[in-house]
Design an enzyme around this catalytic site. Structure first.
Site, PDB file in Angstrom:
ATOM      1  N   ASN A  67       0.798  -1.227   0.000  1.00 19.40           N
ATOM      2  CA  ASN A  67       0.000   0.000   0.000  1.00 19.40           C
ATOM      3  C   ASN A  67       0.832   1.280   0.000  1.00 19.40           C
ATOM      4  O   ASN A  67       0.341   2.332  -0.408  1.00 19.40           O
ATOM      5  CB  ASN A  67      -0.917  -0.022   1.236  1.00 19.40           C
ATOM      6  CG  ASN A  67      -1.527   1.326   1.536  1.00 19.40           C
ATOM      7  OD1 ASN A  67      -2.416   1.805   0.840  1.00 19.40           O
ATOM      8  ND2 ASN A  67      -1.036   1.990   2.587  1.00 19.40           N
TER       9      ASN A  67
ATOM     10  N   TYR B 167       3.291   9.689 -10.780  1.00 17.91           N
ATOM     11  CA  TYR B 167       2.324   8.898 -10.011  1.00 17.91           C
ATOM     12  C   TYR B 167       1.527   7.966 -10.930  1.00 17.91           C
ATOM     13  O   TYR B 167       1.369   6.770 -10.637  1.00 17.91           O
ATOM     14  CB  TYR B 167       1.387   9.842  -9.257  1.00 17.91           C
ATOM     15  CG  TYR B 167       0.388   9.154  -8.359  1.00 17.91           C
ATOM     16  CD1 TYR B 167       0.780   8.639  -7.127  1.00 17.91           C
ATOM     17  CD2 TYR B 167      -0.947   9.040  -8.721  1.00 17.91           C
ATOM     18  CE1 TYR B 167      -0.134   8.025  -6.284  1.00 17.91           C
ATOM     19  CE2 TYR B 167      -1.873   8.425  -7.888  1.00 17.91           C
ATOM     20  CZ  TYR B 167      -1.452   7.925  -6.675  1.00 17.91           C
ATOM     21  OH  TYR B 167      -2.364   7.302  -5.839  1.00 17.91           O
TER      22      TYR B 167
ATOM     23  N   ALA C  45       2.382   6.830 -13.882  1.00 17.68           N
ATOM     24  CA  ALA C  45       3.273   5.785 -14.387  1.00 17.68           C
ATOM     25  C   ALA C  45       3.488   4.693 -13.342  1.00 17.68           C
ATOM     26  O   ALA C  45       3.482   3.494 -13.661  1.00 17.68           O
ATOM     27  CB  ALA C  45       4.614   6.396 -14.799  1.00 17.68           C
TER      28      ALA C  45
ATOM     29  N   ILE D 104     -10.855   9.183  -2.494  1.00 22.82           N
ATOM     30  CA  ILE D 104     -11.206   8.716  -1.161  1.00 22.82           C
ATOM     31  C   ILE D 104     -11.089   9.876  -0.174  1.00 22.82           C
ATOM     32  O   ILE D 104     -10.226  10.736  -0.317  1.00 22.82           O
ATOM     33  CB  ILE D 104     -10.268   7.558  -0.736  1.00 22.82           C
ATOM     34  CG1 ILE D 104     -10.274   6.443  -1.791  1.00 22.82           C
ATOM     35  CG2 ILE D 104     -10.648   7.019   0.644  1.00 22.82           C
ATOM     36  CD1 ILE D 104     -11.600   5.783  -2.052  1.00 22.82           C
TER      37      ILE D 104
END
Length: 249
Positions: A91, A156, A158, A189
């Site tokens: 994550n 980001y 890519a 989110i």
């Protein structure tokens, strides 16, 4: 819905805040033993203490996912503590936004190293023990931006598009050993970042989402619990968008 993850030993990178913290909490609430990994040792301690005070099982280790040796140490620590590893949630991620014409090469490299190479390092570090066990669950956090791109986020986008390709390749390589590899691509989110949007920007954003609302970190945590559970035994190599319908193929 509750998923039976009792005594499943799961590593979570980027576990100290935001979506990573929500994932860690939800997994622990469903019976998993969670290993909290992040560069921020103080934040990790806070999450660990919160889980501990709720009677949930966790340990933590300071880890820089861009460093393969750090992740190998985290894996060794987990095996020493709990004997094995059942799953990992890759994550950890950062942003360092700018237009391509203004973006410094270092900014590109930094985002790729943590977001994409970090996921590769995570997969590589747990693969041997999972192959030995003939069982494993690997989940990589991508983003809808990996599908559609975004102005000022070439690094980001890519990295998150790369995670989708990495997921498919790893799924094909590891399937014969009963190891599933899937990606989750969050949309917008509710986080500290989206809270800073002004009303006009927020309205424009909501207009691009068919469900007309932002997602919650719990929406992401729920799909992670499902993919780590035995109910998802026959799902591998997939990227699941959790985005309120924002990106439809």
């Amino acid at each position: 819905m509750n998923y039976n993850l009792k005594n499943k030993i799961i590593l979570i990178t980027g576990a100290s805040k935001g979506i990573g913290k929500s994932i860690s909490t939800k997994l622990a609430q469903n019976g998993a033993k969670v290993v909290l990994l992040s560069r921020s040792i103080e934040e990790l301690k806070k999450v660990h203490e919160e889980l501990k005070s709720a009677g949930l099982q966790s340990v933590y280790k300071q880890t820089d996912v861009s460093n393969i040796d750090d992740l190998k140490c985290a894996v060794d620590y987990t095996i020493e503590t709990w004997g094995t590893i059942d799953g990992i949630v890759n994550n950890a991620g950062i942003t360092e936004d700018n237009l391509i014409v203004r973006m410094k090469p270092d900014s590109f490299d930094k985002v790729i190293d943590i977001n994409l190479k970090g996921a590769f390092n995570g997969i590589k570090s747990v693969s041997k023990i999972m192959i030995k066990n003939n069982y494993g669950r690997i989940i990589n956090i991508s983003s809808v931006i990996g599908h559609i791109g975004n102005k000022g986020q070439s690094n980001y986008a890519a990295s998150k598009a790369g995670i989708i390709g990495l997921t498919k390749s790893a799924a094909k390589e590891l399937a014969k050993k009963n190891i599933t590899v899937n990606a989750v691509a969050p949309g917008y989110i509710e986080t500290d970042m989206t809270k800073k949007l002004n009303n006009l920007n927020k309205e424009q954003l909501l207009n691009s989402i068919p469900l007309n609302r932002l997602g919650s970190p719990d929406d992401i945590a729920s799909i992670i619990c499902f993919l780590l559970s035995d109910q998802a035994n026959y799902i591998t190599g997939q990227t699941i968008n959790v985005d309120g319908g924002m990106v439809m193929h």
